[in-house]
Design a protein around this motif. Structure first.
Motif, PDB file in Angstrom:
ATOM      1  N   HIS A  30      -3.084   3.065  -4.616  1.00  0.00           N
ATOM      2  CA  HIS A  30      -3.011   2.638  -3.373  1.00  0.00           C
ATOM      3  C   HIS A  30      -2.498   0.992  -3.530  1.00  0.00           C
ATOM      4  O   HIS A  30      -3.367   0.330  -4.073  1.00  0.00           O
ATOM      5  N   GLY A  73      -1.075  -0.914  -1.014  1.00  0.00           N
ATOM      6  CA  GLY A  73      -0.950  -1.597   0.355  1.00  0.00           C
ATOM      7  C   GLY A  73       0.452  -2.369   0.322  1.00  0.00           C
ATOM      8  O   GLY A  73       1.437  -1.864  -0.051  1.00  0.00           O
ATOM      9  N   SER A 129       1.917  -4.762   0.744  1.00  0.00           N
ATOM     10  CA  SER A 129       2.582  -6.076  -0.046  1.00  0.00           C
ATOM     11  C   SER A 129       1.959  -5.884  -1.417  1.00  0.00           C
ATOM     12  O   SER A 129       2.279  -7.071  -2.160  1.00  0.00           O
ATOM     13  N   SER A 147      -0.727  -5.774  -2.795  1.00  0.00           N
ATOM     14  CA  SER A 147      -1.859  -6.812  -3.313  1.00  0.00           C
ATOM     15  C   SER A 147      -3.088  -5.953  -2.913  1.00  0.00           C
ATOM     16  O   SER A 147      -4.015  -6.749  -3.279  1.00  0.00           O
ATOM     17  N   ALA A 148      -3.157  -4.818  -2.792  1.00  0.00           N
ATOM     18  CA  ALA A 148      -4.601  -3.984  -2.696  1.00  0.00           C
ATOM     19  C   ALA A 148      -5.225  -4.248  -3.788  1.00  0.00           C
ATOM     20  O   ALA A 148      -4.740  -4.414  -4.925  1.00  0.00           O
ATOM     21  N   GLY A 149      -6.622  -4.160  -3.681  1.00  0.00           N
ATOM     22  CA  GLY A 149      -7.510  -4.081  -4.939  1.00  0.00           C
ATOM     23  C   GLY A 149      -8.094  -5.538  -5.116  1.00  0.00           C
ATOM     24  O   GLY A 149      -8.738  -5.458  -6.409  1.00  0.00           O
ATOM     25  N   GLU A 150      -7.832  -6.469  -4.484  1.00  0.00           N
ATOM     26  CA  GLU A 150      -8.722  -7.722  -4.860  1.00  0.00           C
ATOM     27  C   GLU A 150      -9.922  -7.671  -4.224  1.00  0.00           C
ATOM     28  O   GLU A 150     -10.400  -8.789  -3.428  1.00  0.00           O
ATOM     29  N   TRP A 151     -10.709  -6.919  -5.104  1.00  0.00           N
ATOM     30  CA  TRP A 151     -12.109  -6.688  -4.714  1.00  0.00           C
ATOM     31  C   TRP A 151     -12.644  -7.947  -5.398  1.00  0.00           C
ATOM     32  O   TRP A 151     -14.096  -8.364  -4.916  1.00  0.00           O
ATOM     33  N   THR A 206     -13.809 -10.334  -2.472  1.00  0.00           N
ATOM     34  CA  THR A 206     -14.457 -10.144  -1.414  1.00  0.00           C
ATOM     35  C   THR A 206     -15.973 -10.929  -1.466  1.00  0.00           C
ATOM     36  O   THR A 206     -16.314 -11.159  -2.719  1.00  0.00           O
ATOM     37  N   ASP A 226     -12.460  -9.159   3.566  1.00  0.00           N
ATOM     38  CA  ASP A 226     -12.694  -8.551   2.403  1.00  0.00           C
ATOM     39  C   ASP A 226     -11.891  -7.319   2.640  1.00  0.00           C
ATOM     40  O   ASP A 226     -11.127  -6.623   1.631  1.00  0.00           O
ATOM     41  N   LEU A 227     -11.617  -6.660   3.930  1.00  0.00           N
ATOM     42  CA  LEU A 227     -10.810  -5.660   3.996  1.00  0.00           C
ATOM     43  C   LEU A 227      -9.251  -5.822   3.612  1.00  0.00           C
ATOM     44  O   LEU A 227      -8.732  -4.856   3.391  1.00  0.00           O
ATOM     45  N   ASN A 286      -8.174  -8.507   1.589  1.00  0.00           N
ATOM     46  CA  ASN A 286      -7.990  -8.581   0.413  1.00  0.00           C
ATOM     47  C   ASN A 286      -8.164  -7.214  -0.399  1.00  0.00           C
ATOM     48  O   ASN A 286      -7.355  -7.042  -1.478  1.00  0.00           O
ATOM     49  N   LEU A 287      -9.106  -6.400  -0.101  1.00  0.00           N
ATOM     50  CA  LEU A 287      -9.068  -5.080  -0.700  1.00  0.00           C
ATOM     51  C   LEU A 287      -8.101  -4.107  -0.447  1.00  0.00           C
ATOM     52  O   LEU A 287      -7.579  -3.182  -1.296  1.00  0.00           O
ATOM     53  N   LEU A 288      -7.711  -4.073   0.853  1.00  0.00           N
ATOM     54  CA  LEU A 288      -6.690  -2.852   1.485  1.00  0.00           C
ATOM     55  C   LEU A 288      -5.341  -3.090   1.473  1.00  0.00           C
ATOM     56  O   LEU A 288      -4.534  -2.412   1.563  1.00  0.00           O
ATOM     57  N   ASN A 289      -5.029  -4.518   1.903  1.00  0.00           N
ATOM     58  CA  ASN A 289      -3.691  -5.074   2.237  1.00  0.00           C
ATOM     59  C   ASN A 289      -3.167  -4.334   3.061  1.00  0.00           C
ATOM     60  O   ASN A 289      -1.828  -3.811   3.079  1.00  0.00           O
ATOM     61  N   LEU A 304      -6.890 -14.009   0.910  1.00  0.00           N
ATOM     62  CA  LEU A 304      -5.783 -14.448  -0.061  1.00  0.00           C
ATOM     63  C   LEU A 304      -4.571 -14.648   0.665  1.00  0.00           C
ATOM     64  O   LEU A 304      -4.351 -13.843   1.710  1.00  0.00           O
ATOM     65  N   PRO A 327      -1.865 -11.194   0.962  1.00  0.00           N
ATOM     66  CA  PRO A 327      -2.035 -10.208   1.670  1.00  0.00           C
ATOM     67  C   PRO A 327      -2.389 -10.567   3.218  1.00  0.00           C
ATOM     68  O   PRO A 327      -2.131  -9.728   4.158  1.00  0.00           O
TER      69      PRO A 327
END
Lengths: 414, 414
Positions: free
Chosen positions: A230, A232, A234, A236-240, A243, B323-324, B326-329, B360, B363
């Motif tokens: 996944h 996203g 653009s 950049s998904a995954g920036e946990w 969070t 958080d959503l 950044n994590l899921l974009n 960020l 995203p």
């Protein structure tokens, strides 16, 4: 919806090659049963891979009473793939054959202050030259180079949009690298490299929904959802790591407060140690790796400060992992990258216990938490896998062009 | 991979019907262009929908110089769908035609203490009977009833595994309901109902990646990823309300501390108000709805306490939404359910501003935050959509059986 049929076709091509790599030698019949695809689809995809010499025919097996079945295997010598892991303090490069065996390795140190793109690129070019020379492969056989750089990247343009460690903004990394490296280049970041490595070769293989938690200097989570990465909208998904775990908590370099990364990234772990015992001999103020190694040894020896720091870190980590479990309901959470590898089982045990206190019962029951089983650098492996995926995608484009020019419209009935 | 070809087929069936509902009347050619599917695929799917009388032929349009094109439209009278929204304090039921127009509504209050499953089911049965009688539809034309209940549900077995408001554990809700209701029943929860409503009819339509943030007594996030609902491995994805915002913060009924829900759910908002001004006339201690309404009026009138409470709530909410992001974009974040509807634009403005401080840059730039545009109860609409999806899926199963018995293997080349 417009992307669906091509996406499925590419995903099926990946899946067939993944299965061939895992099962070599294998038959088309076995591949059809392992992938759920029809025998006709498998035969078409196998034909494409044979044309490209990524796989070879290796004989026949008996089938009870029927015609003998042709066997195919990955053609390890059919090409080479290079994975580049650009980290804060080093550049690590590995050259793989098509079975993803490592044929050569090179490492360059990035010294403090050497943070200009040109300096980093010189190290990358030197290491790539070194692995090609060591392995003695012809340039024409290098199918591609995958490059992982921390932070936010634009794959389409090859631009490193934001690399927090060096405060890079909009560095045209692939353009700069292409002045030194003639092979096809593919850019992405370590979160996604580790996720793809686990999906193809590690603990996420065969799972629809998996989270690969990357614990290094920076932290993040590569997301495998619905059987694929996944990204996203653009990429950049995954920036946990960014969070919020503690509203108004520790200041993060991203500008926010209380980010997960400030508690469980290597500098965050050093801070956890410093807050507990500012003069601890475990602390190597300028050296993250040495500090994490000292903590790992301390835990093994029963040092109470080391045990407490790992427990505190595990508790922060577990609260953040419980968030992923509750939000995404994955089958597996994989702990990857160098901090996870060094702190290993003791960290894992503490994390499992603490996640069970934080997560909801139903998603918790459906989730396993494991350490990455990949024995080499997962970022290099994942970056090489991006190069492999790039090569497979270009096969598909050539095959599609051939069919289009021969037969007109080719949109499938799906 | 085993699920792929059937999933794609079902998703394409949904998409064609979605487009017909959105564009009626429309031609097969227009549907092919809107969905990216081949004309042959569209023709097959349109044929199935015609067979089921979900759509009808409604004449022809000229095509420049070519043969006139047949037009199809949704057959609003071809069936009825019922959506049931079981909430903490009410049961709300709506009956829809196949164009998803509301034909009848019924509401039953659930009084404090009326929390046994049998009591709730009696209210549901009464309201369902009422809408069928009001609309005067024949029983045979009711294609299904979608039932939304808060908490964690098992769709396959129809069991409400955990409903936090009433502390229900493993209640066989559909079995109990089927003693009163003869139509096909489909169980899910409000997070996913709202997400599906936005995906079919609201702000997520046409988006690959969207998050539908549900703000009510409980809170959560329905996830649309890759163009479809992300359910997770055990259908419990989306429990964003139980992600940690403040480590060691407010105690949550889930057992964890500092969950998002404890700060932005309706009882959390009441607590935000109480902490600011325990004797505020805005506070209706036993009535969440009256308190939120009082806050909305207070903001409109410039009451400084109301403004501050909405701003504080927006800040908690924004940290959780960041958080959503950044994590899921995602491309869009939709604020849905009754608290979002009542606090409206003033809440949205504060949230947008605060998310921009927390998320960020990359995203954030790719994401819009909007209020749900759905004018009716999105939970009822989404629940009815589950019934529609169930009806479409059973079409597919019947069609597949027909083809299998006639022609043998049908696995497509995809």
């Amino acid at each position: 919806m417009k992307r669906t049929s091509r996406d499925i076709r590419t995903a099926n091509r990946y899946e067939v090659l993944r299965q061939i790599i895992a099962r070599s030698p294998t038959s088309r019949q076995e591949l059809a049963s392992a992938t759920g695809l029809s025998l006709a689809t498998v035969a078409t995809l196998v034909g494409e891979l044979l044309d490209l010499r990524m796989i070879t025919e290796v004989g026949f097996e008996d089938s009870a009473g029927g015609r003998p079945r042709g066997l195919v295997a990955v053609n390890a010598a059919g090409g080479a793939l290079i994975g580049v892991d650009i980290a804060e303090t080093y550049v690590h490069v590995e050259l793989f054959d098509l079975a993803l065996n490592v044929l050569a390795r090179a490492e360059e140190d990035i010294r403090p202050g050497e943070s200009r793109p040109e300096q980093v690129i010189d190290h990358v070019a030197a290491a790539v030259g070194s692995v090609v020379a060591q392995a003695g492969v012809e340039a024409a056989r290098v199918l591609g180079v995958g490059v992982s750089v921390p932070g936010q990247v634009d794959r389409a343009t090859g631009i490193a949009e934001y690399a927090p460690n060096w405060n890079w903004h909009d560095v045209p990394l692939l353009d700069l690298l292409s002045e030194h490296i003639a092979y096809p280049l593919h850019l992405d970041n370590p979160l996604r490299a580790c996720a793809v490595a686990e999906l193809w070769f590690g603990a996420a293989r065969g799972h629809e929904d998996a989270v690969v938690v990357n614990l290094g200097t920076g932290v993040g989570a590569g997301l495998v959802l619905g059987g694929g990465l996944h990204r996203g909208v653009s990429n950049s998904a995954g920036e946990w790591g960014h969070t919020t775990l503690v509203l108004d908590g520790r200041l993060c370099h991203c500008g926010n407060h209380g980010c997960v990364e400030t508690y469980v990234g290597a500098p965050g772990i050093m801070r956890n140690l410093r807050e507990l015992d500012p003069r601890s001999p475990l602390l190597h103020p300028e050296d993250q790796t040495a500090t994490v190694d000292a903590l790992a040894r301390g835990v093994a020896e029963g040092d109470p400060v080391a045990v407490k720091v790992v427990r505190d870190t595990a508790r922060y980590l577990a609260a953040g992992i419980a968030d992923l479990v509750n939000l995404l309901n994955p089958e597996v959470v994989v702990l990857s990258s160098w901090v996870a590898a060094r702190l290993g089982e003791p960290l894992l045990d503490e994390v499992r216990e603490a996640v069970a206190r934080h997560a909801l019962r139903r998603p918790l029951a459906a989730t396993e938490i494991v350490l990455s089983p990949i024995p080499t650098d997962p970022v290099c492996l994942g970056a090489a896998t991006f190069a492999l995926e790039g090569a497979l995608q270009s096969v598909g484009q050539r095959a599609a062009q051939r069919v289009v020019s021969g037969k007109g419209r080719t949109a499938p009935t799906a």
